[in-house]
Design an enzyme around this catalytic site. Sequence first.
Site, PDB file in Angstrom:
ATOM      1  N   THR A  81       6.954 -10.020  -0.550  1.00  0.00           N
ATOM      2  CA  THR A  81       7.314 -11.398  -0.855  1.00  0.00           C
ATOM      3  C   THR A  81       7.959 -11.450  -2.233  1.00  0.00           C
ATOM      4  OG1 THR A  81       6.468 -13.661  -1.134  1.00  0.00           O
ATOM      5  CG2 THR A  81       5.002 -11.891  -1.787  1.00  0.00           C
ATOM      6  N   HIS A 132      -9.899  -4.512  -0.186  1.00  0.00           N
ATOM      7  CA  HIS A 132     -10.713  -3.427  -0.725  1.00  0.00           C
ATOM      8  C   HIS A 132     -11.682  -2.859   0.311  1.00  0.00           C
ATOM      9  CE1 HIS A 132     -12.095  -0.816  -3.726  1.00  0.00           C
ATOM     10  NE2 HIS A 132     -12.411  -1.658  -4.698  1.00  0.00           N
TER      11      HIS A 132
END
Length: 407
Positions: A318, A370
């Site tokens: 993006t 994560h």
Amino acid sequence: MILEMKVPSPGESIKEVEIATWLVKDGDYVEKDQAIAEVDSDKATLELPAEMSGVITLKAEEGDTVAVGAVVCLIDTDAAKPAGSAPAAPAAEAPKAEVKAEAPKAAPAPAATSYAAGTPSPAARKILDEKNIAPATVSGTGKGGRITKDDAVNAVPSMGTPTGGSRGTERTKLSMLRRKVAERLVSAKNETAMLTTFNEVNMTPINQIRNEYKDAFKAKHGGLGLGFMSFFTKAVTRALELYPDVNSMMDGDYKIAYDFADISIAVSGPKGLMVPVVRNAELLTFRGIEAEIKRLALRARDGQITVDDMTGGTFTITNGGVFGSMLSTPIINPPQSGILGMHNIIERPIAVNGKVEIHPMMYVALSYDHRIIDGRESVGFLVAVKEALENPVELLMNGDAKRALEL
């Protein structure tokens, strides 16, 4: 014959759509294949064409959510096409003329009141006194500008700031696409262990290549521009090969890994943010990437993007820099595990070989899940992107920029 028009299926996973806009009115004559409505799904906005010619009867309102396969309108295919609507115009104008003729009679009405503008009614004065608001600071909506009780109830103490400005509000329903985007973003924040790591890139090498070859690139490839996205896409696909965990996603207790790179590119369209996919970007040349991004961006701008164009994707890029963003923490595009945020390019002083030099610099950000990507992989991935962008000839062009841009 009365034809029932049903909502077609925009894609396998889509069970309902929303009527965004009717492009025709109830009772209009429509031609076959004429666009009669825009419908929103949770992935795209699509046009609904008339299946036959005839007079249409609408069976759903704008804003209605209807199931795929439900009847949204009827078309009377036996109805004759009207010769034209021109003769009806004079009749439509007649009421307007009458209204204008009566208007002057009503104009003197405010002058007939015995109250001056800004004068509160007894009830209004009591409320204003309790609020410690001076009548002169309140706009009256009663006859001749008189302050009514409702005006006093709604009045807000000025706190020393000027009053009299517009304080209007407007309530509009979000499109189905926008609601789905919102739902997915909240889901990504709530259901992933999202972290963001940052780095900076010296854009001098890429700027030098673009300045040297952009004219030849455009002439060679039919006017196609050489932008930054092809360099970033190439750098990302290379980094994904080095750190495959970033190119994977969670599925319950399992990890799904991909041996290809379908890169989602976030673009701004008339209905909001859309994320079409560049398939097998790891196999494309600079020309191939630029051409595909341009094709998808034009389709998004023209409202022609389809569900298939936006389905899938293993990693997202993006570019907030086109809007002036200097730094951000992009939100993961679920179910993907990583997203790279680009930002604006600003000339800043940096240390080069012990000396201070001015270079065009860009901050880059990698947000990652994560649960599946550890710190070593995330930082290593972003460093690999930085290295490729700062040494593009060697790491992205096999040592020959001219040849890489001619393919």
